[in-house]
Scaffold this active site. Structure first.
Site, PDB file in Angstrom:
ATOM      1  N   LYS A 130       0.821  -1.267   0.137  1.00  0.00           N
ATOM      2  CA  LYS A 130      -0.124  -0.102  -0.039  1.00  0.00           C
ATOM      3  C   LYS A 130       0.793   1.087   0.114  1.00  0.00           C
ATOM      4  O   LYS A 130       1.949   1.214   0.339  1.00  0.00           O
ATOM      5  CB  LYS A 130      -0.885   0.158   1.274  1.00  0.00           C
ATOM      6  CG  LYS A 130      -2.130   0.860   1.072  1.00  0.00           C
ATOM      7  CD  LYS A 130      -3.135   0.170   0.438  1.00  0.00           C
ATOM      8  CE  LYS A 130      -4.726   0.677   0.407  1.00  0.00           C
ATOM      9  NZ  LYS A 130      -5.494  -0.280   0.034  1.00  0.00           N
ATOM     10  N   GLY A 242     -20.557   6.830   3.699  1.00  0.00           N
ATOM     11  CA  GLY A 242     -19.734   7.078   2.536  1.00  0.00           C
ATOM     12  C   GLY A 242     -20.383   7.045   0.928  1.00  0.00           C
ATOM     13  O   GLY A 242     -20.919   6.241   0.815  1.00  0.00           O
ATOM     14  N   TYR A 243     -20.160   8.204   0.575  1.00  0.00           N
ATOM     15  CA  TYR A 243     -20.589   8.415  -0.731  1.00  0.00           C
ATOM     16  C   TYR A 243     -19.477   8.619  -2.032  1.00  0.00           C
ATOM     17  O   TYR A 243     -19.866   9.412  -2.618  1.00  0.00           O
ATOM     18  CB  TYR A 243     -22.005   9.066  -0.836  1.00  0.00           C
ATOM     19  CG  TYR A 243     -22.844   8.700  -1.863  1.00  0.00           C
ATOM     20  CD1 TYR A 243     -23.737   7.669  -1.753  1.00  0.00           C
ATOM     21  CD2 TYR A 243     -23.189   9.436  -2.996  1.00  0.00           C
ATOM     22  CE1 TYR A 243     -24.847   7.025  -2.360  1.00  0.00           C
ATOM     23  CE2 TYR A 243     -24.141   9.035  -3.844  1.00  0.00           C
ATOM     24  CZ  TYR A 243     -24.926   7.766  -3.610  1.00  0.00           C
ATOM     25  OH  TYR A 243     -26.075   7.361  -4.643  1.00  0.00           O
ATOM     26  N   GLY A 244     -18.609   8.122  -1.733  1.00  0.00           N
ATOM     27  CA  GLY A 244     -17.337   8.304  -2.839  1.00  0.00           C
ATOM     28  C   GLY A 244     -17.676   7.091  -3.810  1.00  0.00           C
ATOM     29  O   GLY A 244     -18.787   6.597  -3.946  1.00  0.00           O
ATOM     30  N   ASN A 245     -16.542   6.604  -4.399  1.00  0.00           N
ATOM     31  CA  ASN A 245     -16.661   5.648  -5.399  1.00  0.00           C
ATOM     32  C   ASN A 245     -17.433   4.504  -5.121  1.00  0.00           C
ATOM     33  O   ASN A 245     -18.512   3.997  -5.683  1.00  0.00           O
ATOM     34  CB  ASN A 245     -15.319   5.042  -6.276  1.00  0.00           C
ATOM     35  CG  ASN A 245     -15.228   4.191  -6.922  1.00  0.00           C
ATOM     36  OD1 ASN A 245     -15.411   2.952  -6.774  1.00  0.00           O
ATOM     37  ND2 ASN A 245     -15.178   4.716  -8.401  1.00  0.00           N
ATOM     38  N   ALA A 246     -17.004   3.753  -4.137  1.00  0.00           N
ATOM     39  CA  ALA A 246     -17.654   2.558  -3.587  1.00  0.00           C
ATOM     40  C   ALA A 246     -19.078   2.775  -2.908  1.00  0.00           C
ATOM     41  O   ALA A 246     -19.999   2.102  -3.318  1.00  0.00           O
ATOM     42  CB  ALA A 246     -16.703   1.976  -2.379  1.00  0.00           C
ATOM     43  N   GLY A 247     -19.332   3.903  -2.104  1.00  0.00           N
ATOM     44  CA  GLY A 247     -20.586   3.981  -1.457  1.00  0.00           C
ATOM     45  C   GLY A 247     -21.746   4.197  -2.660  1.00  0.00           C
ATOM     46  O   GLY A 247     -22.497   3.722  -2.790  1.00  0.00           O
ATOM     47  N   TYR A 248     -21.268   5.259  -3.554  1.00  0.00           N
ATOM     48  CA  TYR A 248     -22.166   5.560  -4.824  1.00  0.00           C
ATOM     49  C   TYR A 248     -22.452   4.174  -5.746  1.00  0.00           C
ATOM     50  O   TYR A 248     -23.783   3.925  -6.018  1.00  0.00           O
ATOM     51  CB  TYR A 248     -21.568   6.611  -5.845  1.00  0.00           C
ATOM     52  CG  TYR A 248     -22.177   6.716  -7.134  1.00  0.00           C
ATOM     53  CD1 TYR A 248     -23.402   6.795  -7.311  1.00  0.00           C
ATOM     54  CD2 TYR A 248     -21.471   6.173  -8.275  1.00  0.00           C
ATOM     55  CE1 TYR A 248     -24.019   7.032  -8.604  1.00  0.00           C
ATOM     56  CE2 TYR A 248     -22.002   6.418  -9.515  1.00  0.00           C
ATOM     57  CZ  TYR A 248     -23.318   6.614  -9.675  1.00  0.00           C
ATOM     58  OH  TYR A 248     -23.920   6.668 -11.035  1.00  0.00           O
TER      59      TYR A 248
HETATM   60  N1  GLU Z   1      -7.258   0.266  -3.103  1.00  0.00           N
HETATM   61  C1  GLU Z   1      -8.115  -1.093  -3.458  1.00  0.00           C
HETATM   62  C2  GLU Z   1      -8.145  -1.958  -1.985  1.00  0.00           C
HETATM   63  O1  GLU Z   1      -7.809  -1.515  -1.001  1.00  0.00           O
HETATM   64  C3  GLU Z   1      -7.584  -1.776  -4.993  1.00  0.00           C
HETATM   65  C4  GLU Z   1      -6.277  -2.233  -4.826  1.00  0.00           C
HETATM   66  C5  GLU Z   1      -5.638  -2.538  -6.086  1.00  0.00           C
HETATM   67  O2  GLU Z   1      -6.629  -2.678  -7.187  1.00  0.00           O
HETATM   68  O3  GLU Z   1      -4.636  -2.976  -6.186  1.00  0.00           O
HETATM   69  O4  GLU Z   1      -8.518  -3.086  -2.499  1.00  0.00           O
END
Ligand code: GLU
Length: 440
Positions: A130, A242-248
């Protein structure tokens, strides 16, 4: 006392640090301590030896960098960034990069560990990593963001690559940022290297279906859980924090795929509620104009905290860490929690939810759709052959449902909660790979 038991005990005492400010007192959870505690718990369940545990409990490599960026006002501002490569026993490390003002190296370490377990759980030939930069993209111009993104790659390029470590988007990073990063790495390598990052725009080697993959993957696990619990999702009510990419996308797809009713959503400004149901597209449009979901006509204003305790069938935390704690876990009424966010639940809260009989689909299972489609993207980049969106969806559906059922069986076999079960499956595979490689 075995080493992992001792360390687990220490972290139990230290994971919640109480910070006394001048005018406020707040509880700060150290996310990496939580990860180590979860791992210590898993080590106990699997009876892991101390040498295995001591490899798993800290990152394999971490890179700390300073990033002097020329700002639009002519002054240079120095940002700080990290890349943590947690474990590569199963393959090259993989995981997103976050741009966030509250980023810390411990959060990045925790997220890198979760990526390791996530890739393993989904049976991907990848390890976990990460990255993070302490910055506030909301206050930066496009040019400043581009310079920061390119500089980040310039500083870490030696340690990443298509078969070494492959970044991707995460909180406040997006396909455009991935395009700049891929371009910078390609310039240094003096050849196109599309496979160095995933989550790229379609035109530059991105995969169809990557945009909504995290939410879609989570909903595929919900589909499987509903079968197990005998829940009809056509009648289910859902609250999303949360209404970002995942929430939306979770809101949009829950409606499209199952016909469920979204009754509440929130973002960092607060939440909105309507018992008759909310329209995900209308909310998105409102958020685009007003930068928040709050204020949408025909909705009642609620706080983000109230949202967590609403009487719904499904609760979806889709923002940041540590939002379900020992303070609010008792009041949660949902039957199922799908953790699209990484680390939304603290260990104390986990125990409470388990005792209440709430079915928790833990983060590194629920949100694994993103990295799974990232893996598909890598395969497509390598073979130079691009799949259809339907193909991506059906392969993702298979992967998510296999992972869900492997966790469910482990939960039954070991008589543990779903998070502990996910750890058991994921950590066992990493340990097996380390043994086969002769690391232990
Ligand atoms: N950031 C995303 C996660 O936490 C995707 C990571 C990725 O696609 O490598 O799983």
């Amino acid at each position: 006392m075995a080493e992992y038991a001792r360390v687990g005990f220490l972290f139990l005492n230290f994971r919640r640090i109480t910070k006394m400010g001048m005018e406020q007192k707040e509880d700060v959870y150290n996310t990496f301590s939580i990860v180590q505690e979860q791992l210590a718990d898993c080590a106990r369940i699997l009876n892991l030896s101390e040498d295995i545990y001591s490899i798993l409990r800290s990152p394999m490599r971490e890179i700390h960098i300073s990033l002097p960026v020329k700002m639009d006002n002519g002054k240079t501002k120095v940002f700080h960034g990290f890349r943590v490569q947690y474990n590569n026993a199963l393959g090259p490390t993989k995981g997103g990069i976050r741009f966030h003002p509250d980023e810390t190296v411990d959060t990045v370490r925790a997220l890198a560990a979760w990526m390791t377990w996530k890739c393993s759980l989904l049976n991907l030939p990848l390890g976990g990593g990460k990255g993070g930069v302490i910055c506030n993209p909301k206050e930066m111009s496009e040019g400043e963001l581009e310079r920061l993104s390119r500089l980040y790659i310039e500083k870490i390029w030696k340690y990443i690559g298509p078969d070494e470590d492959i970044p991707a988007p995460d909180v406040y990073t997006n396909p455009q940022i991935m395009a700049w990063m891929m371009d910078e790495y390609s310039k240094i390598a003096q050849k196109n290297q599309f496979g160095v990052v995933t989550g790229k725009p379609l035109l530059l080697g991105g995969s169809p279906g990557r945009g909504d993959a995290t939410a879609r993957g989570g909903l595929y696990t919900l589909r499987e859980a509903a079968k197990e619990l005998g829940m009809d999702l056509g009648y289910a009510t859902i609250a999303i924090q949360g209404y970002g990419n995942a929430g939306y996308y979770a809101a949009k797809l829950a409606k499209e795929l199952f016909g469920s009713k979204i009754v509440a959503v929130s973002d960092s400004q607060g939440g909105i509620y309507n018992a008759d149901g909310l329209d995900p597209e209308e909310i998105q449009e409102h958020k685009r104009k007003k930068s928040s979901v709050v204020g949408l006509s025909g909705t009642k204003r609620i706080t983000s905290e109230e949202l967590m305790e609403i009487d719904v069938d499904v609760l979806i935390p889709a923002a940041l860490e540590n939002v379900i704690t020992e303070k609010n876990a008792h009041n949660i009424k949902a039957k199922v929690i799908i953790e699209l966010a990484n680390g939304p639940t603290t260990p104390d809260a986990d125990d409470i939810l388990y005792k209440k009989g709430i079915h928790v689909i833990p983060d590194f299972l629920a949100n694994a759709g993103g990295v799974t489609v990232s893996y598909f993207e890598m395969v497509q980049n390598l073979t130079m052959y691009y799949w259809s969106e339907e193909d991506v969806h059906s392969r993702l559906s298979d992967k998510m449902s296999q992972a869900y059922h492997s966790v469910l069986s482990a939960a039954k076999q070991y008589r543990v909660n779903m998070r502990q079960a996910a750890y058991v499956v994921a950590v066992s595979r990493v340990v097996e790979a380390m043994k086969m490689r002769g690391w232990i």
